[in-house]
Design a protein around this motif. Structure first.
Motif, PDB file in Angstrom:
ATOM      1  N   ALA A 411       0.834  -1.197   0.000  1.00 23.96           N
ATOM      2  CA  ALA A 411       0.000   0.000   0.000  1.00 23.96           C
ATOM      3  C   ALA A 411       0.869   1.246   0.000  1.00 23.96           C
ATOM      4  CB  ALA A 411      -0.935  -0.009   1.212  1.00 23.96           C
ATOM      5  N   GLY A 412       0.539   2.187  -0.868  1.00 26.26           N
ATOM      6  CA  GLY A 412       1.297   3.424  -0.976  1.00 26.26           C
ATOM      7  C   GLY A 412       2.354   3.412  -2.062  1.00 26.26           C
ATOM      8  N   ASP A 413       2.674   2.236  -2.620  1.00 27.87           N
ATOM      9  CA  ASP A 413       3.643   2.168  -3.719  1.00 27.87           C
ATOM     10  C   ASP A 413       3.049   2.801  -4.972  1.00 27.87           C
ATOM     11  OD1 ASP A 413       5.473   0.946  -2.128  1.00 27.87           O
ATOM     12  OD2 ASP A 413       5.131  -1.080  -2.887  1.00 27.87           O
ATOM     13  N   GLY A 414       3.906   3.334  -5.814  1.00 32.06           N
ATOM     14  CA  GLY A 414       3.447   3.930  -7.055  1.00 32.06           C
ATOM     15  C   GLY A 414       3.193   2.874  -8.117  1.00 32.06           C
ATOM     16  N   VAL A 415       2.108   3.021  -8.843  1.00 34.95           N
ATOM     17  CA  VAL A 415       1.760   2.131  -9.948  1.00 34.95           C
ATOM     18  C   VAL A 415       1.566   2.993 -11.199  1.00 34.95           C
ATOM     19  CG1 VAL A 415       0.082   0.500 -10.877  1.00 34.95           C
ATOM     20  CG2 VAL A 415       0.697   0.404  -8.455  1.00 34.95           C
ATOM     21  N   VAL A 424      -0.124   6.865 -16.665  1.00 31.97           N
ATOM     22  CA  VAL A 424      -0.902   7.382 -15.541  1.00 31.97           C
ATOM     23  C   VAL A 424      -0.335   6.754 -14.275  1.00 31.97           C
ATOM     24  CG1 VAL A 424      -3.169   7.423 -14.435  1.00 31.97           C
ATOM     25  CG2 VAL A 424      -2.971   7.747 -16.903  1.00 31.97           C
ATOM     26  N   VAL A 425       0.083   7.594 -13.314  1.00 37.59           N
ATOM     27  CA  VAL A 425       0.735   7.123 -12.094  1.00 37.59           C
ATOM     28  C   VAL A 425      -0.161   7.458 -10.912  1.00 37.59           C
ATOM     29  CG1 VAL A 425       2.821   7.201 -10.681  1.00 37.59           C
ATOM     30  CG2 VAL A 425       2.978   7.534 -13.166  1.00 37.59           C
ATOM     31  N   PHE A 426      -0.340   6.493 -10.018  1.00 40.72           N
ATOM     32  CA  PHE A 426      -1.139   6.716  -8.821  1.00 40.72           C
ATOM     33  C   PHE A 426      -0.567   5.882  -7.682  1.00 40.72           C
ATOM     34  CE2 PHE A 426      -2.995   3.254 -11.220  1.00 40.72           C
ATOM     35  CZ  PHE A 426      -3.246   2.276 -10.269  1.00 40.72           C
ATOM     36  N   ASP A 427      -0.928   6.250  -6.472  1.00 43.01           N
ATOM     37  CA  ASP A 427      -0.533   5.487  -5.284  1.00 43.01           C
ATOM     38  C   ASP A 427      -1.511   4.343  -5.091  1.00 43.01           C
ATOM     39  OD1 ASP A 427       1.559   7.214  -4.819  1.00 43.01           O
ATOM     40  OD2 ASP A 427       0.376   8.528  -3.511  1.00 43.01           O
TER      41      ASP A 427
END
Length: 479
Positions: A411-415, A424-427
């Motif tokens: 949880a919290g890693d960037g994808v 598109v990058v999100f946590d």
């Protein structure tokens, strides 16, 4: 000015798909009549079509950028957008389509054969198409998908039955001018022929085409002279005719050495070893040419060649040559399938292909690549929370969350979904429950908000149940 072009680089862009529409049907005494947003129209395709009336790629040399029409967006009242207009590009018979790396994509042979060089983007679904038993009134629609863009290379390989090959000024253009109605430029200096010439020959009941290939010299297969650019035009021919000059004024040349030199260039180019050969000893109207032809003919026949002594100027030996070529062409046609169709290279996916890949980049970034995830991202309106929740639900059902867990994501890693230059990058916040129940009420997604107490969640579920029952009975409890 360039009049013949047989290789061009073309930039093609298909049309973008139209956006779907998010609309609610409204009329008197029925302000909320359900979703009625229409779908967006499909973007136009860029299609190559073989046209026998086209003989060169000159138009694309001058105008290398071609784009199809965009699809129109959907509208309320279940009105779908209009599809974008397809762009049809006529190309000569025998055009080969390659990518920038030189890999063959299609080999277009035969009148009317087609190849879609760039596919139009899909139109986005409107909220009427996204409605379901659990999602009765979607407050979002999908965006249209961008059309495919890219660079392709078009190469023309002349479709002819017979190819005349030989040194410059060997008399190939003169020979094709007397065998057919073709009128090539003829002069007494080397490299008069700068482009392939085509002629149609009738011999009895057989009609065939003859191509006069620009003169070859030693090193042509490595790029010297004009040979490298035009050797491709002999690839489709059924028979090769060596036109040898028996009256050359160059002291270091003779018919046998000319033949050996041209054969070496053909071997270096490759792919022509199975074509039957005929040797034509030209210019026997010159006294010295006639004597030299009689001298070398036994040596050529000893090598297995069928030899013809002709004079393009005096029209000597042409009838025998034309009927011999017709006989070979007829045999070659009989050995081929009835119709040589377009050859399109298909590269199928592996049977165990999951449709996407997850790779780790650095300490806390994971990249997702795949046709479906990237397309879904392009279709999502990230300003709408419900649309974002719908995207997350689709990715979960595809197995992306499972793959991220197996890859070690926390949880919290960037994808990042998509390539490095357009991602598109999100946590990442894992939520392993898949299905429509992941979505809350319209416009809400519990993964985008802070966790709620159990009592609040029960209260919201009861409210949702009461709302659904009230809607079924035809009134709104919140009015």
């Amino acid at each position: 000015m360039t009049t013949f072009v047989d290789r061009v680089e073309l930039h093609v862009a298909a049309g973008n798909g139209g956006h779907g529409c998010a609309s609610v049907h409204r009329e008197k005494f029925k302000p909320l009549g359900g979703p009625d947003g229409g779908n967006g129209g499909r973007g136009g395709d860029v299609t190559l079509v073989v046209d026998q009336s086209v003989t060169t790629l000159l138009d694309y040399h001058h105008s290398p950028h071609r784009k199809a029409g965009n699809g129109r967006p959907g509208e309320g009242g279940n009105r779908s957008g209009k599809d974008g207009q397809d762009l049809v590009l006529p190309v000569p018979d025998g055009t080969v389509v390659l990518d920038k790396q030189g890999r063959v994509l299609a080999d277009l042979v035969g009148q009317g054969t087609t190849y879609v060089a760039a596919q139009g983007g899909r139109g986005g679904l409107g909220n009427a198409a996204l409605a379901s038993a659990r999602r009765k009134a979607p407050g979002f629609a999908l965006l249209g998908e961008p059309g495919h863009t890219g660079d392709i290379v078009l190469e023309l390989k002349t479709v002819a039955d017979v190819a005349l090959v030989g040194y410059p000024s060997a008399g190939k253009s003169s020979l094709i001018s007397v065998l057919s109605a073709a009128k090539p430029k003829i002069a007494d200096y080397p490299f008069t022929t700068l482009v392939p010439n085509l002629g149609v020959v009738t011999a009895g009941s057989t009609v065939y085409t003859v191509a006069d290939v620009p003169g070859l010299i030693p090193g042509a297969s490595q790029g010297r002279g004009l040979g490298l650019e035009f050797l491709r035009h002999v690839e489709r021919c059924s028979v090769l005719v060596h036109v040898l000059d028996t009256a050359t004024l160059e002291s270091d040349r003779d018919p046998l050495s000319d033949l050996d030199t041209i054969e070496e260039e053909l071997r270096s180019y490759g792919g022509l070893g199975d074509r039957p050969r005929i040797v034509v000893l030209n210019k026997i109207d010159v006294p010295d040419g006639k004597d030299l032809a009689e001298m070398v003919r036994p040596d050529l026949e000893a090598r297995g060649y069928r030899v013809f002594e002709v004079s393009a100027v005096a029209h000597t030996g042409l009838r025998e040559l034309s009927f011999a070529l017709a006989e070979i062409v007829a045999r070659a046609r009989a050995a081929k399938p009835e119709q040589e169709a377009t050859r399109i290279v298909i590269r199928p996916k592996a049977v165990d292909d999951a449709g996407f890949t997850v790779t780790r980049e650095g300490e806390d970034l994971y990249r997702v690549r795949g046709e479906k995830p990237e397309r879904w991202v392009r279709q999502t309106d990230f300003s709408n929370d419900e649309a974002v929740g719908y995207l997350a639900d689709r990715l979960n059902r595809l197995g992306v969350e499972d793959a991220l867990v197996k890859a070690g994501a926390r949880a919290g890693d960037g994808v990042a979904i998509g390539p490095e230059d357009d991602a598109v990058v999100f946590d990442w916040e894992p939520s392993m429950a898949a299905g429509a129940e992941m979505l809350g009420r319209r416009g809400e997604d519990h993964r985008l908000e802070a966790p709620r107490p159990a009592a609040v969640r029960r209260r919201d579920r009861d409210a949702e149940r009461d709302e659904a029952e009230a809607e079924y009975r035809g009134f709104d409890p919140f009015s």
